[in-house]
Design an enzyme around this catalytic site. Structure first.
Site, short mmCIF file in Angstrom:
data_model
loop_
_atom_site.label_atom_id
_atom_site.label_comp_id
_atom_site.label_asym_id
_atom_site.label_seq_id
_atom_site.Cartn_x
_atom_site.Cartn_y
_atom_site.Cartn_z
N ASN A 1 0.86 -1.18 0.00
CA ASN A 1 0.00 0.00 0.00
C ASN A 1 0.90 1.23 0.00
OD1 ASN A 1 -1.86 2.02 0.47
ND2 ASN A 1 -2.34 1.38 2.56
N HIS B 1 -9.61 1.24 4.52
CA HIS B 1 -8.37 1.43 5.27
C HIS B 1 -8.63 2.42 6.42
CE1 HIS B 1 -4.30 2.64 6.31
NE2 HIS B 1 -3.90 1.50 5.75
N GLU C 1 -5.68 -5.06 10.41
CA GLU C 1 -4.67 -4.04 10.71
C GLU C 1 -5.05 -3.32 12.01
OE1 GLU C 1 -2.42 -2.56 7.05
OE2 GLU C 1 -4.29 -1.48 7.07
N GLY D 1 1.86 2.38 10.98
CA GLY D 1 2.78 3.53 11.01
C GLY D 1 3.49 3.64 12.34
P1 PGA Z 1 2.77 0.48 7.70
O1 PGA Z 1 1.32 0.71 7.06
O2 PGA Z 1 3.27 -0.84 7.18
O3 PGA Z 1 3.58 1.62 7.27
O4 PGA Z 1 2.56 0.42 9.21
C1 PGA Z 1 0.43 -0.34 6.93
C2 PGA Z 1 -0.88 0.12 6.32
O5 PGA Z 1 -1.33 1.23 6.63
O6 PGA Z 1 -1.50 -0.59 5.52
#
Ligand code: PGA
Length: 255
Positions: free
Chosen positions: A9, A100, A170, A176
């Site tokens: 993503n 998301h 998630e 993040g």
């Molecule tokens: P990240 O993001 O791997 O940077 O934590 C994951 C996402 O938001 O799908």
């Protein structure tokens, strides 16, 4: 063993088309040495035609497939700024991330998520439905949060539809962030999500892949895939780093 699915993503990155093109071809080269992994790249909309051209021109046996980061649920019409599943499928897009947490934060509701899932399936796009709790409370309330998100997202989706849908778990606190969820908890959640689907569809087993997302990197990918019992990963930041993504793809191939 089922093929692992690795979804990148890219969010609103990279900054230029040149960088995007370099990444597309770099990832394609890396994939030529990797077997048995389904790599899905979800770039921002304006980069999709370039990737689509590259895929058309390529003679490579294995490559990535294209995904989008969002769709609108209406097929066409007066919807300024929106992009339909119908428009995207003309560019060879096969998957779409729906719901998301970064979109839900900006106001996307469970009802909209559901409409988008149905719209994607209507034209043969595979929805990657994102679910996840804000906090992991001691009382286990997060389990009902997850259950409600699943029930609402798949309302009206047929058994055939759910078979070509992907659930990306998630936990919002791990997106993040500096660390991912530990593999033991990922395992528990992947079983719980499958159980919710088994109950909704009144079937004994469910083929819908469950992915994990949130701070995945080359160091933790192995544990999450092996001990976490997930069928793949949804990767943000590290999907923009060619070396890291290549490492993760190799890990997925050997698991
Ligand atoms: P990240 O993001 O791997 O940077 O934590 C994951 C996402 O938001 O799908």
């Amino acid at each position: 063993m089922a093929q692992k699915i690795i979804v990148g993503n890219w969010k609103m990155n990279p900054a230029t088309l040149t960088e995007a093109k370099n990444l597309f071809s770099g990832i394609q080269r890396a994939l030529s040495k990797i077997k048995n992994v389904q790599a899905v790249l979800c770039p921002p909309f304006p980069y999709i035609p370039a990737a689509s051209e590259l895929l058309k021109a390529s003679k490579a046996k294995t490559s990535f497939v294209l995904g989008a980061q969002n769709i609108f649920f209406e097929p066409k019409g007066a919807f300024t700024g929106e992009v339909s599943a119908e428009l995207l499928s003309q560019f060879g897009v096969k998957y779409v991330i729906i719901g998301h947490s970064e979109r839900r934060k900006r106001g996307e509701t469970d009802e909209e998520v559901n409409k988008k899932v149905l719209a994607a399936l209507r034209v043969g796009l595979k929805p990657i439905i994102c679910i996840g709790e804000h906090i992991r409370d001691e009382e286990g309330q997060y389990l009902s949060v997850i259950k409600a998100q699943i029930e609402k997202a798949v309302a009206g989706v047929s058994k055939k539809g759910i078979d070509s849908t992907i659930i990306a778990y998630e936990p919002i606190w791990a997106i993040g962030a500096t660390a991912a969820m530990n593999p033991h908890d990922v395992h528990e959640m992947s079983i719980y999500i499958k159980k919710c689907l088994v109950e909704i569809y009144k079937v004994r087993t469910i083929v819908t892949p469950v992915l994990y997302g949130g701070s995945v990197d080359p160091q933790n990918a192995f544990g999450i895939i092996h001990e976490g019992g997930v069928q793949g990963l949804l990767i943000g930041r590290q999907s923009l780093e060619l070396e890291s993504l290549t490492e993760i793809l190799k890990t997925a191939q050997s698991s």
